[in-house]
Design a protein around this motif. Structure first.
Motif, PDB file in Angstrom:
ATOM      1  N   SER A   3       0.854  -1.174   0.000  1.00 19.85           N
ATOM      2  CA  SER A   3       0.000   0.000   0.000  1.00 19.85           C
ATOM      3  C   SER A   3       0.895   1.230   0.000  1.00 19.85           C
ATOM      4  N   THR A  26      -8.682  -0.595  -4.492  1.00 17.79           N
ATOM      5  CA  THR A  26      -9.254  -1.377  -3.400  1.00 17.79           C
ATOM      6  C   THR A  26      -8.163  -2.085  -2.608  1.00 17.79           C
ATOM      7  N   ARG A  27      -6.969  -2.162  -3.175  1.00 25.13           N
ATOM      8  CA  ARG A  27      -5.835  -2.781  -2.490  1.00 25.13           C
ATOM      9  C   ARG A  27      -4.872  -1.733  -1.930  1.00 25.13           C
ATOM     10  N   LEU A 116      -1.406  -8.749 -10.006  1.00 26.69           N
ATOM     11  CA  LEU A 116      -0.984  -8.430  -8.634  1.00 26.69           C
ATOM     12  C   LEU A 116       0.309  -9.154  -8.267  1.00 26.69           C
TER      13      LEU A 116
END
Length: 127
Positions: A3, A26-27, A116
């Protein structure tokens, strides 16, 4: 991917930008986005904390291949992580993208789990 990292999405299709931005945000990943490579190159001059560029390869005007060449020849950006994102999934396209300067390659439609994982590998250096 941690993040607080910043990703620049360069894609001429607003639907792709929207979907990628939604998943990444959202991550906890900050996203910048532009609709063409010329704007992306300008933004990279202004933003010095972009961790990864998600580069669409097939765009009008300056395409992803030309943009990657410019980035790789720009002092301070030579080692920037660039993930080529393309609908071209023919034999040899991955190698062509990597030879042009991509750090990694993912084909459309994008498998988010694969993206990801690539982001994690490229940012952390872990394989």
């Amino acid at each position: 991917m941690e993040s607080g990292k910043k990703v620049l999405i360069i894609d001429d299709d607003s639907r792709n930008i929207y979907a990628l931005r939604l998943v990444l945000r959202t991550r906890g990943i900050e996203c910048l986005d532009v609709s063409n490579a010329t704007l992306g190159l300008k933004l990279l001059e202004e933003e010095n904390d972009v961790s990864v560029v998600l580069m669409d390869m097939m765009m009008p005007g300056v395409d992803g291949y030309e943009a990657m060449e410019i980035i790789r020849n720009t002092p301070g950006l030579e080692d920037l992580c660039i993930i080529a994102v393309t609908a071209q999934a023919m034999i040899g396209d991955r190698e062509k993208c990597l030879a042009a300067g991509a750090s990694a390659y993912v084909s459309k439609p994008i498998d988010i789990d694969v993206l990801l994982e690539l982001l994690n590998e490229q940012i952390s250096g872990e394989k």
